[in-house]
Design an enzyme around this catalytic site. Structure first.
Site, PDB file in Angstrom:
ATOM      1  N   TRP A 219     -43.522  18.132  21.734  1.00 13.05           N
ATOM      2  CA  TRP A 219     -43.847  17.830  20.328  1.00 13.05           C
ATOM      3  C   TRP A 219     -43.148  16.564  19.820  1.00 13.05           C
ATOM      4  O   TRP A 219     -43.417  16.110  18.715  1.00 13.05           O
ATOM      5  CB  TRP A 219     -43.469  19.008  19.437  1.00 13.05           C
ATOM      6  CG  TRP A 219     -44.418  20.164  19.513  1.00 13.05           C
ATOM      7  CD1 TRP A 219     -45.583  20.244  20.237  1.00 13.05           C
ATOM      8  CD2 TRP A 219     -44.296  21.427  18.835  1.00 13.05           C
ATOM      9  NE1 TRP A 219     -46.175  21.457  20.044  1.00 13.05           N
ATOM     10  CE2 TRP A 219     -45.415  22.212  19.194  1.00 13.05           C
ATOM     11  CE3 TRP A 219     -43.352  21.979  17.967  1.00 13.05           C
ATOM     12  CZ2 TRP A 219     -45.609  23.501  18.699  1.00 13.05           C
ATOM     13  CZ3 TRP A 219     -43.540  23.261  17.469  1.00 13.05           C
ATOM     14  CH2 TRP A 219     -44.660  24.007  17.836  1.00 13.05           C
ATOM     15  N   LYS A 220     -42.205  16.061  20.590  1.00  8.38           N
ATOM     16  CA  LYS A 220     -41.437  14.877  20.171  1.00  8.38           C
ATOM     17  C   LYS A 220     -40.835  15.113  18.779  1.00  8.38           C
ATOM     18  O   LYS A 220     -40.468  16.228  18.461  1.00  8.38           O
ATOM     19  CB  LYS A 220     -42.315  13.625  20.241  1.00  8.38           C
ATOM     20  CG  LYS A 220     -42.948  13.459  21.628  1.00  8.38           C
ATOM     21  CD  LYS A 220     -43.590  12.128  21.858  1.00  8.38           C
ATOM     22  CE  LYS A 220     -44.171  12.070  23.265  1.00  8.38           C
ATOM     23  NZ  LYS A 220     -44.779  10.784  23.591  1.00  8.38           N
TER      24      LYS A 220
ATOM     25  N   HIS B 252     -36.915  10.913  29.304  1.00  8.76           N
ATOM     26  CA  HIS B 252     -38.203  10.426  28.787  1.00  8.76           C
ATOM     27  C   HIS B 252     -38.091   8.925  28.502  1.00  8.76           C
ATOM     28  O   HIS B 252     -37.043   8.458  28.046  1.00  8.76           O
ATOM     29  CB  HIS B 252     -38.567  11.191  27.518  1.00  8.76           C
ATOM     30  CG  HIS B 252     -39.993  10.986  27.123  1.00  8.76           C
ATOM     31  ND1 HIS B 252     -40.416   9.847  26.496  1.00  8.76           N
ATOM     32  CD2 HIS B 252     -41.088  11.754  27.296  1.00  8.76           C
ATOM     33  CE1 HIS B 252     -41.717   9.929  26.290  1.00  8.76           C
ATOM     34  NE2 HIS B 252     -42.153  11.075  26.767  1.00  8.76           N
TER      35      HIS B 252
ATOM     36  N   GLU C 116     -44.648   9.735  34.358  1.00  9.42           N
ATOM     37  CA  GLU C 116     -45.196   9.289  33.078  1.00  9.42           C
ATOM     38  C   GLU C 116     -45.175   7.761  32.996  1.00  9.42           C
ATOM     39  O   GLU C 116     -44.199   7.181  32.511  1.00  9.42           O
ATOM     40  CB  GLU C 116     -44.364   9.851  31.928  1.00  9.42           C
ATOM     41  CG  GLU C 116     -44.378  11.359  31.838  1.00  9.42           C
ATOM     42  CD  GLU C 116     -44.252  11.819  30.401  1.00  9.42           C
ATOM     43  OE1 GLU C 116     -45.023  12.688  30.008  1.00  9.42           O
ATOM     44  OE2 GLU C 116     -43.404  11.285  29.665  1.00  9.42           O
TER      45      GLU C 116
ATOM     46  N   GLY D 206     -49.090   7.789  24.920  1.00  8.61           N
ATOM     47  CA  GLY D 206     -49.546   7.634  23.536  1.00  8.61           C
ATOM     48  C   GLY D 206     -50.557   6.519  23.340  1.00  8.61           C
ATOM     49  O   GLY D 206     -50.769   6.071  22.214  1.00  8.61           O
TER      50      GLY D 206
ATOM     51  N   SER E  81     -51.262  10.440  27.851  1.00  7.25           N
ATOM     52  CA  SER E  81     -52.628  10.523  27.321  1.00  7.25           C
ATOM     53  C   SER E  81     -53.462  11.624  27.970  1.00  7.25           C
ATOM     54  O   SER E  81     -54.664  11.453  28.218  1.00  7.25           O
ATOM     55  CB  SER E  81     -53.332   9.166  27.447  1.00  7.25           C
ATOM     56  OG  SER E  81     -52.653   8.198  26.660  1.00  7.25           O
TER      57      SER E  81
ATOM     58  N   GLY F 265     -49.061  13.821  22.376  1.00  7.39           N
ATOM     59  CA  GLY F 265     -49.941  13.814  21.198  1.00  7.39           C
ATOM     60  C   GLY F 265     -50.936  14.961  21.130  1.00  7.39           C
ATOM     61  O   GLY F 265     -51.073  15.615  20.090  1.00  7.39           O
TER      62      GLY F 265
HETATM   63  P1  PGA Z   1     -48.836  11.464  25.236  1.00  5.86           P
HETATM   64  O1  PGA Z   1     -47.286  11.584  25.564  1.00  5.86           O
HETATM   65  O2  PGA Z   1     -49.500  12.694  25.783  1.00  5.86           O
HETATM   66  O3  PGA Z   1     -48.906  11.383  23.739  1.00  5.86           O
HETATM   67  O4  PGA Z   1     -49.347  10.241  25.898  1.00  5.86           O
HETATM   68  C1  PGA Z   1     -46.837  12.140  26.755  1.00  5.86           C
HETATM   69  C2  PGA Z   1     -45.336  12.124  26.795  1.00  5.86           C
HETATM   70  O5  PGA Z   1     -44.743  11.144  26.322  1.00  5.86           O
HETATM   71  O6  PGA Z   1     -44.703  13.100  27.267  1.00  5.86           O
END
Ligand code: PGA
Length: 227
Positions: free
Chosen positions: A10-11, A104, A153, A159, A190, A212
């Site tokens: 969820w950041k 991250h 990642e 994002g 993404s 996201g």
């Molecule tokens: P995202 O982020 O799905 O919004 O691209 C993935 C992440 O940073 O873990």
């Protein structure tokens, strides 16, 4: 069939109210006959939610009556308890969570976290029985020993709506496994309900880390359903 991980990151998002609504919507969708009445087989599909620290106690209560498997934190102090203002240590996290995201690319970029700090964080997590979900941007990122789950990642995919191709992600996952003896490599960047299956179907990819698209309970439900 291989076991897969579906992890929601969820950041820095959601209040208590919003987290409550998210769980309610997800639980309703999982239980509703109209949407397919999905029972998650936890042996095969581990669904883990990683909320911000402020929501850990609340989410711990909510998870009991949900089909999700576990909770993860998004960060961890490299230090033990003590005079480290603003830090949350492993012992504190363990009261609520079983997993922790470490390394991250947003932590590297905005908080200058280095390989050295990240190695300390992984050690700290393992010492307190928290499973690290270690993020790497490619095969050349240094992965600390005993990081149990690794998430590939690529920065260009985070994002942006521009994911890596499943084929390339699979190749990277394969190399990470060969180089580091890692059992589980996830893909993140993404991921949506439209592309999740393409990644999960790859032989070397054992799940997804979703940013996201995990914020919307309906979309996350679809991701669980399609994975
Ligand atoms: P995202 O982020 O799905 O919004 O691209 C993935 C992440 O940073 O873990």
């Amino acid at each position: 069939m291989k076991k897969i991980y579906i992890i929601a990151n969820w950041k820095s998002n959601k209040t208590i109210l919003q987290a409550g609504e998210w769980f309610q919507t997800l639980n309703n969708l999982l239980a509703s006959r109209r949407s397919g009445q999905l029972t998650i087989n936890k042996e095969k599909k581990e669904v883990i939610v990683c909320p911000p620290f402020t929501l850990l106690p609340f989410v711990k209560e909510l998870i009991v009556n949900s089909q999700l498997s576990a909770i993860g934190a998004q960060n961890i102090s490299p230090f033990n308890e003590g005079a480290y203002t603003g830090e949350i240590n492993a012992k504190q996290i363990k009261e609520f969570a079983d997993y922790v995201i470490i390394g991250h690319s947003e932590r590297r970029k905005y908080f200058n976290e280095t390989d050295e700090i990240l190695e300390k964080k992984v050690k700290m997590a393992l010492k307190h029985n928290l499973a690290p979900i270690f993020c790497t941007q490619g095969v050349n990122t240094k992965i600390p020993q005993n990081a149990e789950i690794v998430a590939y990642e690529p920065v260009f995919a985070i994002g942006t709506g521009n994911p890596d191709t499943p084929e390339n992600a699979d190749q990277v996952a394969k190399q990470i496994k060969e180089k580091n003896r890692i059992q589980y490599v996830l893909y993140g960047g993404s991921v949506t309900s439209d592309n999740v299956k393409n990644f999960i179907d790859m032989p070397n990819i054992d799940g997804v880390l979703v940013g996201g698209a995990s914020l919307d309970a309906q979309e996350f439900y679809k991701i669980i359903q399609k994975a």
